[in-house]
Write a protein that holds these residues in place. Sequence first.
Motif: not given
Length: 183
Positions: A131, A141, A134-136, A144, A62, A127-128
């Motif tokens: 998370q 990201c 979640k899988n933004l 956001n 991720k 940030r990823m």
Amino acid sequence: MNSSLIDFLAGCTGGIAQVMVGQPFDIVKVRMQAAAQDLYKNAWDCFRKIVALEGGLSALWKGTLPPLLGVGAAVSLQFGVNEQTKMLAQTFTGQPELNISYLFVCGAIAGLANSLVSIPVEHTRIRMQIQGGKNLSAIQCVRNISQSYGIGGLYKGAIPTLWRESIVMGIYFSMYEWITRQM
């Protein structure tokens, strides 16, 4: 093929390998740093929970896309700026071979230039990574972060990163040059 292109391609290849190999270790480190005190017993427990609760082994990567996309730009910028500042310093001093102090300054300037790319890339990656389930996407990201803090929010934490990159790259480039001269 000219040497600048070879340097760029070698830097990109090395950077991609670094990101792909290092990412599972990095996500475990970031999670342990950001997690509540009793969430993970140790690094192995963190690793197992990420894999078990977030979609298997692929969850360990991720946040990989931003550094993969940024590594080519960052490396080429860093090496290009270092070489250009060395040429300027050689012109300024009239010396074909710069001393270690000048080499450090050239490397430090290259580290500052690299930071223009690496700061938003690292912020997005982290940030990823935190998370959780979640899988933004990287774009979501960035959106956001920008909505919460403005576009300047991508550079949150810039000052320590600028210090780190300038000092580390100053040492890296000056030591590299010194070692190659000794050989």
